[in-house]
Design an enzyme around this catalytic site. Structure first.
Site, PDB file in Angstrom:
ATOM      1  N   HIS A 217      38.284  54.575  48.650  1.00 12.38           N
ATOM      2  CA  HIS A 217      38.860  55.573  47.742  1.00 12.38           C
ATOM      3  C   HIS A 217      38.752  55.215  46.259  1.00 12.38           C
ATOM      4  CE1 HIS A 217      42.218  52.780  47.672  1.00 12.38           C
ATOM      5  NE2 HIS A 217      42.676  53.422  46.617  1.00 12.38           N
TER       6      HIS A 217
HETATM    7  C1  UD1 Z   1      46.220  56.068  43.347  1.00 12.15           C
HETATM    8  C2  UD1 Z   1      46.276  54.773  42.538  1.00 12.15           C
HETATM    9  C3  UD1 Z   1      45.474  53.697  43.239  1.00 12.15           C
HETATM   10  C4  UD1 Z   1      45.888  53.530  44.688  1.00 12.15           C
HETATM   11  C5  UD1 Z   1      45.794  54.881  45.364  1.00 12.15           C
HETATM   12  C6  UD1 Z   1      46.209  54.833  46.805  1.00 12.15           C
HETATM   13  C7  UD1 Z   1      46.426  54.970  40.106  1.00 12.15           C
HETATM   14  C8  UD1 Z   1      45.674  54.774  38.848  1.00 12.15           C
HETATM   15  N1  UD1 Z   1      45.691  54.937  41.221  1.00 12.15           N
HETATM   16  O1  UD1 Z   1      44.882  56.517  43.330  1.00 12.15           O
HETATM   17  O2  UD1 Z   1      45.688  52.472  42.572  1.00 12.15           O
HETATM   18  O3  UD1 Z   1      45.051  52.595  45.308  1.00 12.15           O
HETATM   19  O4  UD1 Z   1      46.647  55.790  44.666  1.00 12.15           O
HETATM   20  O5  UD1 Z   1      46.112  56.070  47.397  1.00 12.15           O
HETATM   21  O6  UD1 Z   1      47.612  55.142  40.056  1.00 12.15           O
HETATM   22  N2  UD1 Z   1      46.137  63.836  46.496  1.00 12.15           N
HETATM   23  C9  UD1 Z   1      46.559  64.544  47.592  1.00 12.15           C
HETATM   24  N3  UD1 Z   1      47.816  64.308  48.059  1.00 12.15           N
HETATM   25  C10 UD1 Z   1      48.644  63.429  47.483  1.00 12.15           C
HETATM   26  C11 UD1 Z   1      48.208  62.719  46.365  1.00 12.15           C
HETATM   27  C12 UD1 Z   1      46.942  62.911  45.877  1.00 12.15           C
HETATM   28  O7  UD1 Z   1      45.840  65.359  48.132  1.00 12.15           O
HETATM   29  O8  UD1 Z   1      49.782  63.268  47.953  1.00 12.15           O
HETATM   30  C13 UD1 Z   1      44.762  64.041  45.989  1.00 12.15           C
HETATM   31  C14 UD1 Z   1      44.681  64.878  44.756  1.00 12.15           C
HETATM   32  O9  UD1 Z   1      43.609  65.713  44.891  1.00 12.15           O
HETATM   33  C15 UD1 Z   1      44.422  63.872  43.651  1.00 12.15           C
HETATM   34  C16 UD1 Z   1      43.664  62.776  44.365  1.00 12.15           C
HETATM   35  O10 UD1 Z   1      44.196  62.780  45.693  1.00 12.15           O
HETATM   36  O11 UD1 Z   1      43.709  64.436  42.611  1.00 12.15           O
HETATM   37  C17 UD1 Z   1      43.837  61.412  43.751  1.00 12.15           C
HETATM   38  O12 UD1 Z   1      45.214  61.086  43.593  1.00 12.15           O
HETATM   39  P1  UD1 Z   1      45.702  60.143  42.389  1.00 12.15           P
HETATM   40  O13 UD1 Z   1      47.138  59.840  42.514  1.00 12.15           O
HETATM   41  O14 UD1 Z   1      45.214  60.697  41.093  1.00 12.15           O
HETATM   42  O15 UD1 Z   1      44.875  58.817  42.555  1.00 12.15           O
HETATM   43  P2  UD1 Z   1      44.491  57.974  43.825  1.00 12.15           P
HETATM   44  O16 UD1 Z   1      43.014  57.999  43.939  1.00 12.15           O
HETATM   45  O17 UD1 Z   1      45.291  58.372  45.022  1.00 12.15           O
END
Ligand code: UD1
Length: 381
Positions: A217
């Site tokens: 991821h």
């Molecule tokens: C975040 C953390 C990362 C961690 C990861 C674990 C930061 C900078 N990054 O990255 O360190 O390893 O979490 O998962 O804080 N989304 C969903 N459902 C959710 C949450 C997110 O569908 O409950 C989707 C959304 O489309 C979002 C994407 O996942 O845009 C990424 O989520 P985001 O929190 O921006 O970053 P992660 O890649 O999850």
């Protein structure tokens, strides 16, 4: 602190999935000592859906957050800013003695920054980890959070060296072990058997050779379609030797679809599934022949379980998993990934040992140290 002092008022912060397994043992220990701690939980809402949040709260018996800031997804700037904007009035209202943050996600730095500017002490759990790679958003969060923390709890001895190199005073740093491993050890017996989880994954075909687990991821691996294709192609080749279970992060699912890469996986022995709960993934990892991942947490969990881990990154902020544990850093070069995979298949991989203080008692040590620290601050005041 003496027994007659009022309880230490803690505001504990979680935001994203890897925070949940870190906060679970801390909330348990704090709530078990209500005479010493008044601990409340704030969820920023960085992760919010059933698979990324609710399943973890349920399985790990994390108390419902006292406050949910409901920020949701966004760019780094928007997400960080929105957490700060929404957290400030909460701090003004609750006036805790301490804000406790864990890990390295955007919620960690956002809440730490708001607290320190209001003169509220910041405690960082899992301080001092460094990948040395400032291209990684978490590395920025780590460095900045540590700089503004009053008390820093480390998981491995290297942490103190990294922190002191950055000018942080030794008396703020405490090596206490790993709260993520507290959670692993507390839940090992509760893990859902691998067979049960595998049976529920459409497209997973059992193989007498066993299976591997794959997670991906990190933006550096999934955001660039060229890198992502190269990785998926080599992983498809590996899956011909050993079927792989791939619980897929929402970010990765989106990137695969956007880059038109679903056909690469379609005819392979990589079985995709929605993100799994903690107990499902723990059960799978414990029985896997190999874990291929770019996650930080999985590098530590495989070391604690003694399962070979191949890290699909150029570096790690958790070097102890390589020096003492079962982890090998291979990067994203297909030839290197294949070589390492072959080596694990042939030899069973590195035989590691469990690092010092990864013994299930880190949260207890943190609680004791916090009380001693609060006591000495009260005396000095
Ligand atoms: C975040 C953390 C990362 C961690 C990861 C674990 C930061 C900078 N990054 O990255 O360190 O390893 O979490 O998962 O804080 N989304 C969903 N459902 C959710 C949450 C997110 O569908 O409950 C989707 C959304 O489309 C979002 C994407 O996942 O845009 C990424 O989520 P985001 O929190 O921006 O970053 P992660 O890649 O999850």
């Amino acid at each position: 602190m003496t027994r007659s002092d009022p309880p230490l008022r803690l505001l504990c912060i979680v935001g994203a999935r890897p925070n949940f397994m870190k906060i679970a043992p801390l909330m348990r220990v704090f709530r078990a000592r209500p005479d010493r701690f008044d601990a409340r939980l704030v969820h920023t809402g960085q992760h919010y859906d059933e698979a990324m949040k609710d399943a973890f709260f349920r399985q790990l018996h994390i108390p419902e957050p006292d406050i949910d800031l409901g920020v949701g997804s966004g760019s780094h700037a928007v997400q960080t800013a929105e957490i700060m904007r929404r957290f400030e009035p909460v701090l003004d209202d609750l006036q805790p003695d301490v804000v406790l943050v864990v890990g390295d996600v955007n919620s960690t730095i956002a809440c730490a920054l708001v607290a320190t500017k209001k003169g509220i002490a910041v405690v960082h759990v899992e301080a001092g980890l460094r990948s040395g790679d400032r291209g990684m958003p978490e590395e920025i969060n780590r460095v900045l959070t540590d700089q503004i923390s009053d008390l820093l709890f480390t998981t491995e001895a290297d942490g103190a060296t990294n922190l002191m190199r950055e000018g942080i005073a030794a008396d703020r740093i405490h090596f206490v072990g790993n709260v993520m491993i507290d959670t692993l050890l507390a839940n090992r017996e509760r893990a859902i058997p691998a067979e049960e989880t595998l049976g529920g994954i459409a497209g997973f075909a059992g193989d007498p050779a066993g299976f591997g687990v794959l997670t991906l991821h990190r933006p550096s691996n999934v955001d660039d379609p060229v890198v992502l294709r190269r990785l998926l192609e080599v992983l498809v080749q590996l899956s011909e030797r050993l079927p792989l279970v791939f619980p897929i992060h929402p970010r990765t699912r989106g990137r695969i679809a956007d880059a038109g890469l679903s056909p690469v996986l379609a005819a392979s022995r990589i079985a995709l599934t929605d993100p799994l709960g903690y107990l499902q993934l723990l059960g799978l990892m414990a029985k896997a022949r190999i874990v291929l991942t770019d996650s930080g947490g999985l590098q530590e969990e495989t070391t604690a379980l003694g399962i070979p881990c191949v890290t699909l990154r150029e570096n790690t902020e958790r070097p102890i998993t390589v020096e003492q544990g079962t982890n090998t850093i291979v990067g994203t070069d297909p030839a290197k990934i294949k070589d390492c995979f072959d080596e694990v298949m042939a030899s069973g991989g590195k035989s590691g040992r469990v690092p010092e203080l990864w013994d299930g008692q880190a949260a207890e040590r943190i609680a004791d140290t916090l009380l001693a620290w609060a006591g000495s601050r009260a005396e000095a005041a």
